[in-house]
Design an enzyme around this catalytic site. Structure first.
Site, mmCIF file in Angstrom:
data_model
loop_
_atom_site.group_PDB
_atom_site.id
_atom_site.type_symbol
_atom_site.label_atom_id
_atom_site.label_comp_id
_atom_site.label_asym_id
_atom_site.label_seq_id
_atom_site.Cartn_x
_atom_site.Cartn_y
_atom_site.Cartn_z
ATOM 1 N N ALA A 83 7.706 79.199 30.510
ATOM 2 C CA ALA A 83 7.779 77.759 30.209
ATOM 3 C C ALA A 83 6.517 77.055 30.707
ATOM 4 O O ALA A 83 6.081 77.276 31.836
ATOM 5 C CB ALA A 83 9.005 77.132 30.874
ATOM 6 N N GLN A 144 -8.427 69.306 31.825
ATOM 7 C CA GLN A 144 -7.174 70.003 32.195
ATOM 8 C C GLN A 144 -7.135 70.375 33.680
ATOM 9 O O GLN A 144 -6.748 71.487 34.015
ATOM 10 C CB GLN A 144 -7.017 71.287 31.370
ATOM 11 C CG GLN A 144 -6.569 71.055 29.937
ATOM 12 C CD GLN A 144 -6.039 72.319 29.285
ATOM 13 O OE1 GLN A 144 -6.514 73.418 29.577
ATOM 14 N NE2 GLN A 144 -5.068 72.183 28.407
ATOM 15 N N TYR A 147 -3.487 71.372 34.463
ATOM 16 C CA TYR A 147 -3.060 72.626 33.827
ATOM 17 C C TYR A 147 -3.835 73.827 34.414
ATOM 18 O O TYR A 147 -3.240 74.858 34.741
ATOM 19 C CB TYR A 147 -3.304 72.510 32.316
ATOM 20 C CG TYR A 147 -2.831 73.675 31.489
ATOM 21 C CD1 TYR A 147 -1.509 73.774 31.074
ATOM 22 C CD2 TYR A 147 -3.711 74.683 31.097
ATOM 23 C CE1 TYR A 147 -1.077 74.833 30.292
ATOM 24 C CE2 TYR A 147 -3.295 75.752 30.317
ATOM 25 C CZ TYR A 147 -1.978 75.819 29.907
ATOM 26 O OH TYR A 147 -1.554 76.874 29.134
ATOM 27 N N PRO A 177 -3.093 84.549 28.497
ATOM 28 C CA PRO A 177 -3.428 84.473 27.074
ATOM 29 C C PRO A 177 -4.670 83.612 26.845
ATOM 30 O O PRO A 177 -4.922 82.668 27.585
ATOM 31 C CB PRO A 177 -2.207 83.774 26.444
ATOM 32 C CG PRO A 177 -1.132 83.774 27.491
ATOM 33 C CD PRO A 177 -1.854 83.816 28.804
HETATM 34 P P1 NDP Z 1 5.268 75.776 23.337
HETATM 35 O O1 NDP Z 1 4.917 74.356 23.634
HETATM 36 O O2 NDP Z 1 5.214 76.254 21.931
HETATM 37 O O3 NDP Z 1 6.753 76.102 23.938
HETATM 38 C C1 NDP Z 1 7.040 75.744 25.248
HETATM 39 C C2 NDP Z 1 8.413 76.258 25.638
HETATM 40 O O4 NDP Z 1 8.616 75.951 27.024
HETATM 41 C C3 NDP Z 1 9.548 75.593 24.874
HETATM 42 O O5 NDP Z 1 10.598 76.536 24.666
HETATM 43 C C4 NDP Z 1 10.020 74.490 25.838
HETATM 44 O O6 NDP Z 1 11.390 74.124 25.651
HETATM 45 C C5 NDP Z 1 9.826 75.202 27.165
HETATM 46 N N1 NDP Z 1 9.721 74.282 28.287
HETATM 47 C C6 NDP Z 1 8.819 73.296 28.479
HETATM 48 N N2 NDP Z 1 9.074 72.646 29.637
HETATM 49 C C7 NDP Z 1 10.168 73.246 30.179
HETATM 50 C C8 NDP Z 1 10.947 73.004 31.345
HETATM 51 N N3 NDP Z 1 10.633 72.035 32.219
HETATM 52 N N4 NDP Z 1 12.023 73.809 31.568
HETATM 53 C C9 NDP Z 1 12.370 74.779 30.700
HETATM 54 N N5 NDP Z 1 11.664 75.051 29.575
HETATM 55 C C10 NDP Z 1 10.583 74.284 29.318
HETATM 56 O O7 NDP Z 1 4.321 76.636 24.297
HETATM 57 P P2 NDP Z 1 3.523 78.004 23.997
HETATM 58 O O8 NDP Z 1 4.424 78.989 23.382
HETATM 59 O O9 NDP Z 1 2.242 77.672 23.357
HETATM 60 O O10 NDP Z 1 3.163 78.427 25.494
HETATM 61 C C11 NDP Z 1 3.998 79.289 26.252
HETATM 62 C C12 NDP Z 1 3.295 79.588 27.566
HETATM 63 O O11 NDP Z 1 2.038 80.201 27.321
HETATM 64 C C13 NDP Z 1 3.011 78.331 28.403
HETATM 65 O O12 NDP Z 1 3.174 78.626 29.771
HETATM 66 C C14 NDP Z 1 1.566 78.051 28.099
HETATM 67 O O13 NDP Z 1 0.955 77.332 29.136
HETATM 68 C C15 NDP Z 1 1.014 79.472 27.980
HETATM 69 N N6 NDP Z 1 -0.217 79.579 27.234
HETATM 70 C C16 NDP Z 1 -0.267 79.184 25.912
HETATM 71 C C17 NDP Z 1 -1.453 79.303 25.224
HETATM 72 C C18 NDP Z 1 -1.558 78.926 23.790
HETATM 73 O O14 NDP Z 1 -2.668 79.018 23.261
HETATM 74 N N7 NDP Z 1 -0.498 78.534 23.107
HETATM 75 C C19 NDP Z 1 -2.676 79.816 25.860
HETATM 76 C C20 NDP Z 1 -2.488 80.214 27.227
HETATM 77 C C21 NDP Z 1 -1.296 80.093 27.877
HETATM 78 P P3 NDP Z 1 11.829 73.028 24.522
HETATM 79 O O15 NDP Z 1 11.734 73.768 23.199
HETATM 80 O O16 NDP Z 1 13.204 72.650 24.876
HETATM 81 O O17 NDP Z 1 10.839 71.920 24.606
#
Ligand code: NDP
Length: 240
Positions: A83, A144, A147, A177
């Protein structure tokens, strides 16, 4: 009996791909999410994977959530701290709330969840914890500081906790990632994204499944000698 895993933020984006990859590996998965009920319902309908709602930034909610998963699916063997949120802005514009929200969710969530699952893993002498960091935690990123600090913290958290888990059969690793094609990256303005992709040696964004396969390996029986590591999956963007 099948292993049980919790994937935080497991109902969409990279988390969804991780939930599915673990399920395909024979693991019983609990996909946690924060508030997007519609996406979670749709996810469960498509995948058959149970979704559980709680806020990973809330310590007590994590304790309750893990207890609920254990009651319904069995003791938790693996935790994927996936998350994460962004609240971007240069330090001039970053409010205290934007700082806190990102630190409490992205880094505090890892602590809250590890506290809830670690004792059971230690008692059962087996566990897998995988924390999702970021290339921006390794290299920093303009706009960021919140972050990058949280993600950088995840890498230190991983190395320290791996030492505490090692003798108890608990491995703790991180995946960093690069830029992956999800909602999070879709929020980046098109002209900025074009410049980012131009810097990725393989010439494209990554796919969520390419992160998920790495997580599935780190959660497997075969990965018992891998701990305290960070696996960078970034299309060659930075060679760490
Ligand atoms: P998304 O924004 O697509 O999805 C985020 C997910 O996290 C959702 O399921 C959301 O739930 C959940 N979430 C957010 N806040 C909370 C919380 N407080 N408690 C529980 N669940 C929570 O993110 P990504 O798939 O892009 O990213 C996933 C991970 O990978 C993150 O940690 C991100 O920082 C990391 N990352 C992503 C990159 C990218 O390019 N996309 C690059 C590097 C790292 P809900 O659907 O209910 O909102």
């Amino acid at each position: 009996m099948a292993r049980v895993a919790i994937v935080t933020g497991g109902t969409r984006g990279i988390g969804e791909a991780i939930s599915v990859a673990l399920r395909d590996q024979g693991v019983t998965v609990a996909a946690n999410y924060a508030g997007n009920d519609e996406r979670a319902r749709d996810f469960t309908e498509r995948t058959g994977i149970a979704a559980f709602k709680w806020n990973v930034a809330d310590y007590d909610a994590c304790q309750d959530g893990v207890a609920r998963v254990a009651d319904e699916l069995g003791p938790v063997d693996a935790l994927v701290n996936n998350a994460g949120i962004t609240r971007d802005g240069t330090i001039m514009k970053l409010s205290y709330e934007m700082w806190r929200e990102v630190i409490d969710t992205n880094l505090g969530g890892c602590f809250n969840m590890a506290k809830a699952v670690f004792p059971g893993m230690r008692d059962r002498k087996w566990g897998r914890i995988v924390n999702i960091g970021s290339i921006n935690g390794q290299a920093g990123q303009y706009g960021q500081v919140n972050y990058a600090a949280a993600k950088s913290g995840i890498h230190g958290f991983t190395k320290a906790l791996s030492q505490e888990g090692a003798r108890a059969g608990i491995t703790v690793n991180a995946i960093a990632p690069g830029y992956i094609d999800t909602d999070m990256v879709a929020a980046v303005p098109a002209d900025v994204l074009e410049k980012i992709v131009a810097k990725i040696p393989v010439g494209r964004l990554g796919q969520a499944q390419e992160i998920a396969r790495g997580v599935a390996f780190l959660c497997s029986e075969d990965a018992g000698f891998v701990t305290g590591s960070t696996l960078s999956i970034n299309g060659g963007q930075h060679m760490y």
